[in-house]
Design a protein around this motif. Structure first.
Motif, PDB file in Angstrom:
ATOM      1  N   ALA A  74       0.806  -1.207   0.000  1.00  0.00           N
ATOM      2  CA  ALA A  74       0.000   0.000   0.000  1.00  0.00           C
ATOM      3  C   ALA A  74       0.841   1.259   0.000  1.00  0.00           C
ATOM      4  O   ALA A  74       0.330   2.336  -0.213  1.00  0.00           O
ATOM      5  N   ALA A  75       2.115   1.131   0.229  1.00  0.00           N
ATOM      6  CA  ALA A  75       2.947   2.324   0.340  1.00  0.00           C
ATOM      7  C   ALA A  75       4.230   2.217  -0.483  1.00  0.00           C
ATOM      8  O   ALA A  75       5.314   2.114   0.058  1.00  0.00           O
ATOM      9  N   PRO A  76       4.105   2.241  -1.815  1.00  0.00           N
ATOM     10  CA  PRO A  76       5.326   2.228  -2.606  1.00  0.00           C
ATOM     11  C   PRO A  76       6.051   3.548  -2.445  1.00  0.00           C
ATOM     12  O   PRO A  76       5.475   4.513  -1.954  1.00  0.00           O
ATOM     13  N   PRO A  77       7.299   3.625  -2.835  1.00  0.00           N
ATOM     14  CA  PRO A  77       8.043   4.864  -2.686  1.00  0.00           C
ATOM     15  C   PRO A  77       7.305   6.028  -3.327  1.00  0.00           C
ATOM     16  O   PRO A  77       6.717   5.894  -4.396  1.00  0.00           O
ATOM     17  N   ALA A  78       7.322   7.173  -2.657  1.00  0.00           N
ATOM     18  CA  ALA A  78       6.617   8.351  -3.149  1.00  0.00           C
ATOM     19  C   ALA A  78       7.142   8.777  -4.514  1.00  0.00           C
ATOM     20  O   ALA A  78       6.394   9.249  -5.352  1.00  0.00           O
ATOM     21  N   THR A  79       8.419   8.611  -4.721  1.00  0.00           N
ATOM     22  CA  THR A  79       9.003   8.989  -6.001  1.00  0.00           C
ATOM     23  C   THR A  79       9.655   7.755  -6.606  1.00  0.00           C
ATOM     24  O   THR A  79      10.827   7.491  -6.397  1.00  0.00           O
ATOM     25  N   ALA A  80       8.862   6.989  -7.317  1.00  0.00           N
ATOM     26  CA  ALA A  80       9.379   5.783  -7.956  1.00  0.00           C
ATOM     27  C   ALA A  80      10.271   6.192  -9.120  1.00  0.00           C
ATOM     28  O   ALA A  80      10.088   7.236  -9.726  1.00  0.00           O
ATOM     29  N   ALA A  81      11.220   5.333  -9.412  1.00  0.00           N
ATOM     30  CA  ALA A  81      12.109   5.595 -10.546  1.00  0.00           C
ATOM     31  C   ALA A  81      11.282   5.632 -11.822  1.00  0.00           C
ATOM     32  O   ALA A  81      10.297   4.901 -11.946  1.00  0.00           O
ATOM     33  N   PRO A  82      11.654   6.474 -12.760  1.00  0.00           N
ATOM     34  CA  PRO A  82      10.903   6.559 -14.014  1.00  0.00           C
ATOM     35  C   PRO A  82      10.795   5.182 -14.674  1.00  0.00           C
ATOM     36  O   PRO A  82      11.767   4.438 -14.769  1.00  0.00           O
ATOM     37  N   THR A 118       7.264   0.339 -11.814  1.00  0.00           N
ATOM     38  CA  THR A 118       5.946   0.229 -11.202  1.00  0.00           C
ATOM     39  C   THR A 118       6.028  -0.778 -10.069  1.00  0.00           C
ATOM     40  O   THR A 118       7.010  -1.497  -9.924  1.00  0.00           O
ATOM     41  N   PHE A 119       4.980  -0.836  -9.309  1.00  0.00           N
ATOM     42  CA  PHE A 119       4.896  -1.694  -8.145  1.00  0.00           C
ATOM     43  C   PHE A 119       3.654  -2.549  -8.310  1.00  0.00           C
ATOM     44  O   PHE A 119       2.577  -2.020  -8.586  1.00  0.00           O
ATOM     45  N   SER A 120       3.743  -3.870  -8.169  1.00  0.00           N
ATOM     46  CA  SER A 120       2.610  -4.764  -8.397  1.00  0.00           C
ATOM     47  C   SER A 120       2.148  -5.446  -7.110  1.00  0.00           C
ATOM     48  O   SER A 120       2.652  -6.515  -6.748  1.00  0.00           O
ATOM     49  N   PRO A 121       1.177  -4.845  -6.437  1.00  0.00           N
ATOM     50  CA  PRO A 121       0.622  -5.495  -5.244  1.00  0.00           C
ATOM     51  C   PRO A 121       0.054  -6.879  -5.555  1.00  0.00           C
ATOM     52  O   PRO A 121       0.217  -7.806  -4.770  1.00  0.00           O
ATOM     53  N   LYS A 122      -0.572  -7.016  -6.697  1.00  0.00           N
ATOM     54  CA  LYS A 122      -1.177  -8.300  -7.077  1.00  0.00           C
ATOM     55  C   LYS A 122      -0.119  -9.397  -7.160  1.00  0.00           C
ATOM     56  O   LYS A 122      -0.279 -10.470  -6.568  1.00  0.00           O
ATOM     57  N   ASN A 123       0.976  -9.142  -7.866  1.00  0.00           N
ATOM     58  CA  ASN A 123       2.019 -10.163  -8.015  1.00  0.00           C
ATOM     59  C   ASN A 123       2.686 -10.486  -6.682  1.00  0.00           C
ATOM     60  O   ASN A 123       2.976 -11.658  -6.399  1.00  0.00           O
ATOM     61  N   MET A 124       2.933  -9.482  -5.874  1.00  0.00           N
ATOM     62  CA  MET A 124       3.549  -9.745  -4.570  1.00  0.00           C
ATOM     63  C   MET A 124       2.623 -10.580  -3.695  1.00  0.00           C
ATOM     64  O   MET A 124       3.074 -11.483  -2.985  1.00  0.00           O
ATOM     65  N   CYS A 125       1.343 -10.302  -3.741  1.00  0.00           N
ATOM     66  CA  CYS A 125       0.370 -11.057  -2.959  1.00  0.00           C
ATOM     67  C   CYS A 125       0.315 -12.513  -3.437  1.00  0.00           C
ATOM     68  O   CYS A 125       0.322 -13.445  -2.628  1.00  0.00           O
ATOM     69  N   PRO A 170      -4.504  -4.183  -7.278  1.00  0.00           N
ATOM     70  CA  PRO A 170      -3.994  -3.569  -8.515  1.00  0.00           C
ATOM     71  C   PRO A 170      -2.775  -4.318  -9.042  1.00  0.00           C
ATOM     72  O   PRO A 170      -1.915  -4.739  -8.278  1.00  0.00           O
ATOM     73  N   ALA A 171      -2.735  -4.480 -10.359  1.00  0.00           N
ATOM     74  CA  ALA A 171      -1.592  -5.137 -10.992  1.00  0.00           C
ATOM     75  C   ALA A 171      -0.401  -4.198 -11.051  1.00  0.00           C
ATOM     76  O   ALA A 171       0.734  -4.648 -11.201  1.00  0.00           O
ATOM     77  N   GLU A 172      -0.663  -2.910 -10.906  1.00  0.00           N
ATOM     78  CA  GLU A 172       0.416  -1.943 -11.044  1.00  0.00           C
ATOM     79  C   GLU A 172       0.061  -0.653 -10.304  1.00  0.00           C
ATOM     80  O   GLU A 172      -1.054  -0.169 -10.395  1.00  0.00           O
ATOM     81  N   LEU A 173       1.014  -0.149  -9.539  1.00  0.00           N
ATOM     82  CA  LEU A 173       0.870   1.152  -8.886  1.00  0.00           C
ATOM     83  C   LEU A 173       2.055   2.017  -9.282  1.00  0.00           C
ATOM     84  O   LEU A 173       3.187   1.583  -9.180  1.00  0.00           O
ATOM     85  N   LYS A 174       1.770   3.203  -9.719  1.00  0.00           N
ATOM     86  CA  LYS A 174       2.846   4.126 -10.070  1.00  0.00           C
ATOM     87  C   LYS A 174       2.990   5.220  -9.024  1.00  0.00           C
ATOM     88  O   LYS A 174       4.040   5.818  -8.900  1.00  0.00           O
ATOM     89  N   GLU A 175       1.900   5.466  -8.273  1.00  0.00           N
ATOM     90  CA  GLU A 175       1.927   6.507  -7.250  1.00  0.00           C
ATOM     91  C   GLU A 175       1.505   5.930  -5.905  1.00  0.00           C
ATOM     92  O   GLU A 175       0.740   4.971  -5.837  1.00  0.00           O
ATOM     93  N   ARG A 176       1.975   6.553  -4.871  1.00  0.00           N
ATOM     94  CA  ARG A 176       1.650   6.146  -3.506  1.00  0.00           C
ATOM     95  C   ARG A 176       0.190   6.469  -3.186  1.00  0.00           C
ATOM     96  O   ARG A 176      -0.242   7.594  -3.363  1.00  0.00           O
ATOM     97  N   PRO A 177      -0.576   5.462  -2.703  1.00  0.00           N
ATOM     98  CA  PRO A 177      -1.959   5.739  -2.278  1.00  0.00           C
ATOM     99  C   PRO A 177      -1.957   6.697  -1.093  1.00  0.00           C
ATOM    100  O   PRO A 177      -1.007   6.733  -0.307  1.00  0.00           O
TER     101      PRO A 177
END
Length: 173
Positions: free
Chosen positions: A35-43, A46-53, A103-110
């Protein structure tokens, strides 16, 4: 060390800190991290909560297979194991369905409220999973020998004597 690696390490350690959570939990500390990917992800990253779960569910299923092999169950213990395994498989099926809804992909911090809601949902799922699996785990534990109970009682994972070795309690090194 990357933020993502740190989250994975922390979540894996917490998820496997006790055999019961490793065997039957539908709740993943990893979801809190998701739920808390880095606020400034590298260009481009992305972050995949679905795959990690889904990975976490697969680890729990694998851990059950490991435990079964290590316990060297006797024929008279298999009925209790089969009931536990059935309940655990049902919990894993529900967990997989929960993962699929992430979500399969998160680009921004919720935002904070969204992270809090995700944490609440994960905790509710964990309580439901524990309630579903605990009776069969208690019954299985009751038919184990003292040696088998020692195997099941042993903490597992990074925070409990796994790859980090920091919490083994073996005295000075």
């Amino acid at each position: 060390m990357s933020f993502r690696f740190l989250l994975l390490a922390m979540a894996a350690g917490l998820a496997f800190a006790s055999p019961a959570s490793a065997l039957d939990s539908d709740f993943d500390m990893i979801e809190l991290a998701q739920a808390a990917p880095p606020a400034t992800a590298a260009p481009g990253r992305t972050f995949s909560p679905k795959n990690m779960c889904l990975d976490q569910v697969a680890r729990r299923i694998g851990n059950r297979a490991y435990i079964k092999a290590r316990l060297e169950l006797k024929p008279e213990q298999m009925t209790a194991w089969n009931a536990f395994e059935k309940a655990s498989d049902e919990a894993s099926t529900k967990a997989t369905a929960r993962c699929a809804a992430l979500p399969a992909e998160l680009k921004e911090r919720p935002n904070y409220v969204d992270r809090l809601s995700m944490e609440e949902d994960a905790m509710k799922a964990r309580v439901a999973s524990i309630a579903a699996v605990k009776p069969t785990l208690v019954a299985l534990y009751g038919v184990l020998s003292p040696e088998q109970k020692t195997i099941l009682d042993r903490p597992r994972g990074m925070m409990a004597g796994g790859p980090g070795h920091h919490m083994r309690g073996h005295g000075p090194r």
